[in-house]
Enzyme design. Structure first.
Site, PDB file in Angstrom:
ATOM      1  CE1 TYR A 162      42.645  45.842  37.553  1.00 16.25           C
ATOM      2  CE2 TYR A 162      43.107  47.876  38.727  1.00 16.25           C
ATOM      3  CZ  TYR A 162      43.215  46.508  38.627  1.00 16.25           C
ATOM      4  OH  TYR A 162      43.874  45.805  39.600  1.00 16.25           O
TER       5      TYR A 162
ATOM      6  CG  HIS B 282      39.699  47.215  41.527  1.00 16.12           C
ATOM      7  ND1 HIS B 282      39.887  46.811  40.220  1.00 16.12           N
ATOM      8  CD2 HIS B 282      40.288  46.276  42.304  1.00 16.12           C
ATOM      9  CE1 HIS B 282      40.561  45.681  40.212  1.00 16.12           C
ATOM     10  NE2 HIS B 282      40.819  45.335  41.463  1.00 16.12           N
TER      11      HIS B 282
ATOM     12  CD1 TRP C 111      38.879  40.037  41.165  1.00 15.59           C
ATOM     13  CD2 TRP C 111      36.875  41.023  41.176  1.00 15.59           C
ATOM     14  NE1 TRP C 111      39.086  41.390  41.082  1.00 15.59           N
ATOM     15  CE2 TRP C 111      37.867  42.022  41.085  1.00 15.59           C
ATOM     16  CE3 TRP C 111      35.537  41.404  41.199  1.00 15.59           C
ATOM     17  CZ2 TRP C 111      37.562  43.380  41.015  1.00 15.59           C
ATOM     18  CZ3 TRP C 111      35.240  42.761  41.129  1.00 15.59           C
ATOM     19  CH2 TRP C 111      36.239  43.733  41.036  1.00 15.59           C
ATOM     20  CD1 TRP C 112      41.486  36.768  40.087  1.00 16.93           C
ATOM     21  CD2 TRP C 112      41.866  34.571  39.962  1.00 16.93           C
ATOM     22  NE1 TRP C 112      42.366  36.444  41.084  1.00 16.93           N
ATOM     23  CE2 TRP C 112      42.622  35.103  41.034  1.00 16.93           C
ATOM     24  CE3 TRP C 112      41.941  33.208  39.706  1.00 16.93           C
ATOM     25  CZ2 TRP C 112      43.449  34.306  41.824  1.00 16.93           C
ATOM     26  CZ3 TRP C 112      42.754  32.432  40.492  1.00 16.93           C
ATOM     27  CH2 TRP C 112      43.507  32.975  41.548  1.00 16.93           C
TER      28      TRP C 112
ATOM     29  CE1 TYR D 135      45.615  44.397  46.641  1.00 20.76           C
ATOM     30  CE2 TYR D 135      43.910  42.893  47.345  1.00 20.76           C
ATOM     31  CZ  TYR D 135      44.851  43.272  46.421  1.00 20.76           C
ATOM     32  OH  TYR D 135      45.031  42.549  45.282  1.00 20.76           O
TER      33      TYR D 135
END
Length: 104
Positions: free
Chosen positions: A18, A22, A76-77, A41
């Site tokens: 993960y 990112h 992306w999801w 963010y």
């Protein structure tokens, strides 16, 4: 500027993947986030239980939420789906948090 806080849920044993994904956020996805007003963010991981805490600021929440309708966000999801708890449309299951304090 509105602040958004959410809890999401990462699967076990994928914490490094993960973070890697990112760290290599697709330029198209980064652009789309910025185009929809996302600033400051950050995503934080609780390694004890896999909970993710996401924080961001946006000029307009409704305009930001339109990112969900973009092709790059949907892509992306789908890319992130194997790593986290998701809804039927592949969007992350997210618990929206209510802000109770902000030090100005």
């Amino acid at each position: 500027m509105p602040r958004i806080g959410q809890i999401m849920y990462l699967n076990k044993d994928v914490y490094d993947e993960y973070q890697k994904r990112h760290a290599n956020l697709w330029p198209e996805m980064k652009k789309e986030l910025k185009d929809h007003g996302a600033t400051n963010y950050s995503i934080f991981l609780n390694k004890e239980n896999g909970e993710l805490f996401a924080y961001l600021e946006v000029p307009d929440v409704a305009s930001y939420n339109e990112i969900a309708n973009t092709d790059i966000c949907k892509k992306w999801w789908a890319y992130m789906k194997p790593l986290m708890k998701t809804n039927l449309d592949n969007s992350p299951v997210a618990l929206d948090l209510h802000e109770v304090f902000h030090l100005d």
